[in-house]
Write an enzyme that holds these catalytic residues in place. Structure first.
Site, short mmCIF file in Angstrom:
data_model
loop_
_atom_site.label_atom_id
_atom_site.label_comp_id
_atom_site.label_asym_id
_atom_site.label_seq_id
_atom_site.Cartn_x
_atom_site.Cartn_y
_atom_site.Cartn_z
N ASP A 77 17.47 -6.55 5.05
CA ASP A 77 16.13 -6.38 5.61
C ASP A 77 15.46 -7.73 5.83
O ASP A 77 15.75 -8.68 5.11
CB ASP A 77 15.25 -5.60 4.61
CG ASP A 77 15.53 -4.12 4.64
OD1 ASP A 77 16.34 -3.68 5.46
OD2 ASP A 77 14.92 -3.40 3.82
N LYS A 110 13.26 -4.58 9.63
CA LYS A 110 12.02 -4.37 10.36
C LYS A 110 10.95 -5.20 9.69
O LYS A 110 10.79 -5.18 8.49
CB LYS A 110 11.59 -2.91 10.24
CG LYS A 110 12.29 -1.99 11.15
CD LYS A 110 11.30 -0.93 11.60
CE LYS A 110 11.93 0.05 12.55
NZ LYS A 110 11.78 -0.30 13.91
N MET A 144 2.57 -0.76 3.19
CA MET A 144 2.54 -0.70 4.67
C MET A 144 1.18 -0.22 5.19
O MET A 144 1.12 0.59 6.11
CB MET A 144 3.62 0.27 5.18
CG MET A 144 5.02 -0.17 4.87
SD MET A 144 6.24 1.01 5.46
CE MET A 144 6.16 2.25 4.19
N1 SAH Z 1 11.16 -0.98 -0.87
C1 SAH Z 1 10.05 -1.91 -0.87
C2 SAH Z 1 8.94 -1.45 0.04
C3 SAH Z 1 9.35 -1.42 1.50
S1 SAH Z 1 8.05 -0.91 2.55
C4 SAH Z 1 9.57 -2.12 -2.31
O1 SAH Z 1 9.98 -1.38 -3.20
O2 SAH Z 1 8.78 -3.05 -2.54
C5 SAH Z 1 7.40 -2.47 3.07
C6 SAH Z 1 6.03 -2.67 2.47
O3 SAH Z 1 6.18 -3.04 1.10
C7 SAH Z 1 5.22 -3.79 3.08
O4 SAH Z 1 4.52 -3.34 4.23
C8 SAH Z 1 4.26 -4.11 1.96
O5 SAH Z 1 3.22 -3.18 1.87
C9 SAH Z 1 5.14 -3.91 0.74
N2 SAH Z 1 5.76 -5.18 0.29
C10 SAH Z 1 7.07 -5.49 0.32
N3 SAH Z 1 7.27 -6.72 -0.21
C11 SAH Z 1 6.05 -7.18 -0.58
C12 SAH Z 1 5.57 -8.36 -1.18
N4 SAH Z 1 6.41 -9.35 -1.54
N5 SAH Z 1 4.25 -8.48 -1.41
C13 SAH Z 1 3.39 -7.49 -1.09
N6 SAH Z 1 3.78 -6.35 -0.51
C14 SAH Z 1 5.09 -6.19 -0.26
#
Ligand code: SAH
Length: 258
Positions: free
Chosen positions: A42, A64, A177
């Site tokens: 990703d 994405k 998100m």
């Molecule tokens: N599977 C991931 C989430 C994927 S959806 C998890 O468990 O963290 C993608 C969303 O995750 C982003 O739009 C944001 O809201 C959040 N996200 C992912 N990485 C992040 C980070 N380092 N800091 C803050 N938000 C994050």
């Protein structure tokens, strides 16, 4: 080496990479990555983490992320199958935890429909990394008894927050998100009965050295997000527990143990 004698048709490991910092990876994730022969990752996966894969491993970004180049979920699925059918150990590396807004179930079902063996390894979800870095709890005795992960964005772009799911003041809400829909979310929460002075915390780039925290109250949530003009991934936290977020010295949270 992956002991793949039992898997002549190849094997897929669906791996949670955590939110960016290599230190957030599990040992299992590290081992899987080090034995990867093909890596589909990703966009949120960091360069440091990618560097752990063998130099000879095929590395393809399928992620994405906003307006960056990305390929569709169906193409990712098809690519994964194409690679694994060559007998390779394919690592599907996902940001955070694969089970949290990670589309992991879609990928597992696709693999199963093609008779491909797979295993899932968990990762640190962004909310856990944010909570550790900025030193707030996600649950707290007497103040936050439940925790809900939500998304402000659905497949077709709508948001659908049911009042009964978000109204309880004892529940910590973490929105993934969601930064683009923040005004609508704040309004919906207020209509559901959350008070204007409910603590909020907004974390950009959780778990990374450049992480940023903004804190305030529900009434100002939309303004705070707008004023910050974030470019990285953002989480929104709403509820009593977020009042504990500390504006810490980032040189402390990025201390290395080696
Ligand atoms: N599977 C991931 C989430 C994927 S959806 C998890 O468990 O963290 C993608 C969303 O995750 C982003 O739009 C944001 O809201 C959040 N996200 C992912 N990485 C992040 C980070 N380092 N800091 C803050 N938000 C994050």
């Amino acid at each position: 080496m992956l002991r793949n004698v039992f898997f002549p048709k190849g094997f897929v490991t669906l791996v949670g990479a955590g939110p960016g910092d290599v230190d957030h990876m599990t040992l299992g994730a590290l081992k899987a990555l080090q034995t990867a022969q093909a890596l589909l990752y990703d966009a949120l996966v960091s360069e440091d983490i990618l560097a752990l894969a063998p130099a000879r491993c095929v590395k393809i970004c399928v992620g994405k992320r906003g307006d960056r180049l990305s390929i569709s979920q169906s193409n990712t699925n098809a690519l994964m199958v194409k690679l694994v059918e060559r007998g390779l150990h394919v690592v599907r590396l996902k940001g955070g935890d694969p089970s949290v807004f990670g589309r992991v179930e879609e990928e597992r079902q696709y693999l199963e429909a093609h008779g491909i063996r797979h295993k899932t390894l968990p990762g640190v979800t962004a909310a856990s990394a944010a909570a550790a870095q900025f030193q707030f709890p996600l649950t707290h005795r007497g103040e936050a008894r439940a925790l809900t992960f939500l998304t402000g964005r659905t497949k077709d772009g709508d948001i659908d927050l049911r009042a009964e799911g978000v109204s309880d003041p004892m529940t910590s809400l973490v929105f993934y998100m969601s930064s683009h829909n923040v005004a609508h979310i704040a309004e919906t929460l207020t209509n559901a009965g959350r008070t204007a002075d409910t603590p909020v915390a907004i974390v950009e780039n959780a778990g990374r050295p450049q992480a940023q925290l903004r804190t305030g109250r529900l009434a100002e949530l939309a303004l705070l997000v707008k004023a910050a003009a974030f470019a990285g991934p953002v989480l929104l936290g709403v509820g009593a527990a977020f009042a504990y977020a500390r504006d810490i010295d980032l040189t402390v949270s990025t201390v290395r143990y080696a």
